[in-house]
Enzyme design. Structure first.
Site, mmCIF file in Angstrom:
data_model
loop_
_atom_site.group_PDB
_atom_site.id
_atom_site.type_symbol
_atom_site.label_atom_id
_atom_site.label_comp_id
_atom_site.label_asym_id
_atom_site.label_seq_id
_atom_site.Cartn_x
_atom_site.Cartn_y
_atom_site.Cartn_z
ATOM 1 N N ASP A 1 -10.587 -24.208 -119.713
ATOM 2 C CA ASP A 1 -11.113 -22.932 -120.204
ATOM 3 C C ASP A 1 -10.566 -21.779 -119.367
ATOM 4 O OD1 ASP A 1 -12.556 -20.877 -121.306
ATOM 5 O OD2 ASP A 1 -14.495 -21.480 -120.442
ATOM 6 N N LYS B 1 -10.369 -15.262 -117.623
ATOM 7 C CA LYS B 1 -11.189 -15.371 -116.416
ATOM 8 C C LYS B 1 -10.408 -14.872 -115.198
ATOM 9 C CE LYS B 1 -13.908 -19.448 -117.788
ATOM 10 N NZ LYS B 1 -15.243 -18.838 -117.700
ATOM 11 N N GLU C 1 -16.680 -19.677 -125.626
ATOM 12 C CA GLU C 1 -16.025 -20.545 -126.605
ATOM 13 C C GLU C 1 -16.768 -21.852 -126.850
ATOM 14 O OE1 GLU C 1 -15.366 -20.603 -123.481
ATOM 15 O OE2 GLU C 1 -15.409 -22.748 -123.115
ATOM 16 N N ARG D 1 -19.855 -22.556 -127.376
ATOM 17 C CA ARG D 1 -20.813 -22.514 -128.488
ATOM 18 C C ARG D 1 -20.102 -22.553 -129.835
ATOM 19 N NH1 ARG D 1 -23.078 -16.967 -126.104
ATOM 20 N NH2 ARG D 1 -22.295 -18.055 -124.250
ATOM 21 N N ASP E 1 -14.246 -15.948 -124.143
ATOM 22 C CA ASP E 1 -14.679 -16.878 -123.094
ATOM 23 C C ASP E 1 -16.026 -17.525 -123.429
ATOM 24 O OD1 ASP E 1 -14.528 -18.264 -120.739
ATOM 25 O OD2 ASP E 1 -15.067 -16.571 -119.447
ATOM 26 N N LYS F 1 -19.608 -30.865 -125.416
ATOM 27 C CA LYS F 1 -18.577 -29.829 -125.340
ATOM 28 C C LYS F 1 -17.392 -30.380 -124.554
ATOM 29 C CE LYS F 1 -17.482 -25.407 -123.010
ATOM 30 N NZ LYS F 1 -17.992 -24.210 -122.297
HETATM 31 N N1 BES Z 1 -17.250 -22.824 -119.328
HETATM 32 C C1 BES Z 1 -17.875 -21.578 -119.098
HETATM 33 C C2 BES Z 1 -19.194 -21.707 -118.342
HETATM 34 C C3 BES Z 1 -19.090 -22.226 -116.942
HETATM 35 C C4 BES Z 1 -19.012 -21.354 -115.864
HETATM 36 C C5 BES Z 1 -19.129 -23.585 -116.698
HETATM 37 C C6 BES Z 1 -18.934 -21.859 -114.572
HETATM 38 C C7 BES Z 1 -19.049 -24.085 -115.421
HETATM 39 C C8 BES Z 1 -18.959 -23.225 -114.356
HETATM 40 C C9 BES Z 1 -18.150 -20.897 -120.426
HETATM 41 O O1 BES Z 1 -17.238 -21.153 -121.431
HETATM 42 C C10 BES Z 1 -18.112 -19.429 -120.180
HETATM 43 O O2 BES Z 1 -17.077 -18.933 -119.873
HETATM 44 N N2 BES Z 1 -19.243 -18.773 -120.331
HETATM 45 C C11 BES Z 1 -19.346 -17.389 -120.125
HETATM 46 C C12 BES Z 1 -20.130 -16.797 -121.271
HETATM 47 C C13 BES Z 1 -20.061 -15.315 -121.357
HETATM 48 C C14 BES Z 1 -18.659 -14.869 -121.698
HETATM 49 C C15 BES Z 1 -21.039 -14.850 -122.402
HETATM 50 C C16 BES Z 1 -20.056 -17.166 -118.798
HETATM 51 O O3 BES Z 1 -20.919 -17.973 -118.427
HETATM 52 O O4 BES Z 1 -19.708 -16.207 -118.107
HETATM 53 ZN ZN ZN Z 2 -16.239 -22.914 -121.312
HETATM 54 MN MN MN Z 3 -15.588 -19.881 -121.383
#
Ligand code: BES
Ligand code: ZN
Ligand code: MN
Length: 501
Positions: free
Chosen positions: A272, A279, A351, A353, A349, A267
């Site tokens: 992000d 966020k 994204e 996947r 968010d 990935k």
């Molecule tokens: N890149 C983030 C996950 C992440 C969070 C990586 C903290 C490193 C540190 C990912 O894209 C994300 O935002 N995931 C969300 C998913 C949710 C919206 C279902 C998450 O983990 O909150």
């Molecule tokens: Zn992400």
């Molecule tokens: Mn994200």
């Protein structure tokens, strides 16, 4: 970034160079051989100092002494460093030990380290692991610091001689460690780079540098990806001014160049923001590291090609920036992935996947690999589950999972297996599309993995959720920075132990 550290292997008997001489002590004190090496009187003086200070050779303990007289090499001081720990015998023990000893050396000075303990001299492999640990500990990312500290009170030992029983064999063993270190350094650098510098196009250009090692590179631009139907990946990048890229790296090192390859997928969300499902501001700067999976794949390909691994390996990375914008993807959108399956976007968010869905599918269709392992900073939930000590391991194949788990133990890049199952899979069913991109509050890392599994088309596969281990990493003996380079040593070991020869 370079470490500023030069390491060389020299014979144990060779005179030390530089103002610092470091010796290793265990529970029972110094190696008996050191009496001859240092001279009877100096060795006695060190032993006396150890008992006077009640120094028991415990790992992490160090004792620095002025060395007025008697040492042939005339160091200005001697450091006795404790190495008595339970796992000093086993790797990653020696890698970690190298990091520990490095941190005990006076900064900015040349030094000699005698690699011998009461248990005997270090083997060539252990010596090379030790040196790898020193290099990993010495890494720092200071490319953008314009006011660097002068060397005298700087932070690194400059030139270190490692005195070993068999320097020729140690140098030979070091070749693979140089390859591995180079890979970790690339991965760490990429993760540390700021997001205004490391756009998808720039990331692809950095990956392209592997060409000089004999890695074949193919870069797919947006037009090409559109033709292939990669609308899940493209949807994530559509709100960004920066164009998306997909980079395929091929290292065909096996005897039979036509033999079925193995594949690693990363990935690479270079930043992000969360997109329209934006966020919160606090800590958002960390999302420059949301490409750590892709960075690990590039680092791994560097390591494999540098040490000429006897394996056919595909590396594939999906590079996008997730931004909110008038053109950005919305919650409620339905996109069609390359596989033909449709996805209802619930949260922009989620994204990573979406990016991986198209890359995994493409790699499976194009290369039919024996297995695919993907790495991704995929969910915050994996940190809730496992903290930062283990990465999450999800797999549809027990043998692959077991091999990954063993490689994790061997390198100290530890994995913990998490479940998959039909009940979790149901959580991502959608009323208006084939699936949705989030699965509700519970089991967030698992439903993310279920999503990916729908794109591997039955291929043996493992997903490593490295959100907790690759960035904002805990400080360890061999990692002093923000990005650990997690995955490079792990997967290099997987290839070396199970898929070469
Ligand atoms: N890149 C983030 C996950 C992440 C969070 C990586 C903290 C490193 C540190 C990912 O894209 C994300 O935002 N995931 C969300 C998913 C949710 C919206 C279902 C998450 O983990 O909150
Ligand atoms: Zn992400
Ligand atoms: Mn994200």
């Amino acid at each position: 970034m370079s470490t500023g550290l030069t390491l060389s292997f020299v014979p144990l008997a060779q005179q030390g160079a530089g103002p610092v001489l470091a010796v290793l002590a265990g529970k029972s004190g110094l190696a008996p051989e050191l009496t001859q090496r240092l001279g009877a009187a100096p060795a006695k003086r060190l032993s006396e100092a150890m008992s006077a200070e009640n120094f028991k050779g415990k790992t992490g303990a160090a004792l620095a002494l002025p060395a007025e007289t008697g040492f042939g090499e005339k160091p200005t001081h001697v450091v006795i460093i404790g190495v008595d720990s339970d796992d000093e015998e086993s790797r990653p023990g020696f890698v970690r030990l190298g990091g520990q000893v490095y941190s005990k050396l006076p900064k900015g000075r040349d030094a000699s380290v005698l690699l011998i303990t009461p248990k005997g001299p270090f083997s060539p492999e252990d010596s090379a692991d030790f040196a790898l640990g020193m290099k990993l500990a010495a890494y720092k990312f200071d490319r953008y610091i314009t006011k660097k500290k002068p060397d005298e009170n700087g932070e690194v030992a400059k030139s270190v001689l490692l005195h070993v029983a068999d320097p020729v064999a140690a140098r030979r063993a070091m070749k693979t460690r140089e390859a591995i270190y180079g890979g970790v350094e690339i991965a760490r650098d990429l993760v540390n780079e700021p997001p205004n510098v490391l756009t998808p196009v720039e990331f692809a250009a950095r990956a392209e540098k592997l060409e000089k090692l004999g890695v074949e590179i193919e870069i797919l631009d947006e037009k090409t990806m559109k033709k292939l139907g990669m609308r899940a990946l493209l949807g994530v990048g559509q709100g960004s001014e920066q164009e998306s890229r997909l980079v395929i790296m091929k290292w065909m090192g096996a005897k039979n160049e036509k033999a079925q390859p193995i594949a690693f997928v990363g990935k690479g969300v270079v930043f992000d923001t969360g997109g329209i499902s934006i966020k919160p501001a606090a800590g958002m700067e960390d999302m420059k590291g949301d490409m750590a999976g892709a960075a690990a794949v590039v680092g791994l390909m560097h390591a494999l090609a540098s040490r000429k691994a006897k394996a056919n390996v595909i590396g594939a990375i999906g590079l996008v920036e997730n931004m909110p914008d008038g053109k950005a993807q919305r919650p409620g959108d339905i996109v069609k992935s390359m596989s033909g399956q449709t996805i209802e976007i619930i949260n922009t968010d989620a994204e990573g996947r979406l990016v991986l869905a198209d890359v995994l599918w493409h790699v499976k269709q194009k290369f039919n690999p024996a297995f695919m392992v993907n790495l991704a900073t995929l969910t915050g939930a994996i940190m809730v589950a496992l903290g930062q000590e283990h990465a999450g391991l999800f797999s549809n194949n027990d043998e692959l999972a077991e091999r990954l788990f063993k490689s994790g133990k061997a390198t100290g890049e530890k994995l913990w297996r998490m479940p998959l199952g039909a009940e979790y899979d149901k959580q991502i069913d959608s009323k208006v599309a084939d699936m949705k991109n989030t699965g509700g509050r519970f089991g967030g890392s698992i439903t993310a993995a279920q999503f990916l599994q729908r794109y591997v088309d039955g291929c043996p596969w493992a997903h490593l959720d490295i959100a907790g281990t690759a960035m904002g990493s805990p400080q360890t003996d061999i990692n002093k920075g923000w990005s650990s380079g997690f995955g490079v040593r792990l997967l290099d070991r997987l290839v070396a132990d199970f898929y070469e020869g």
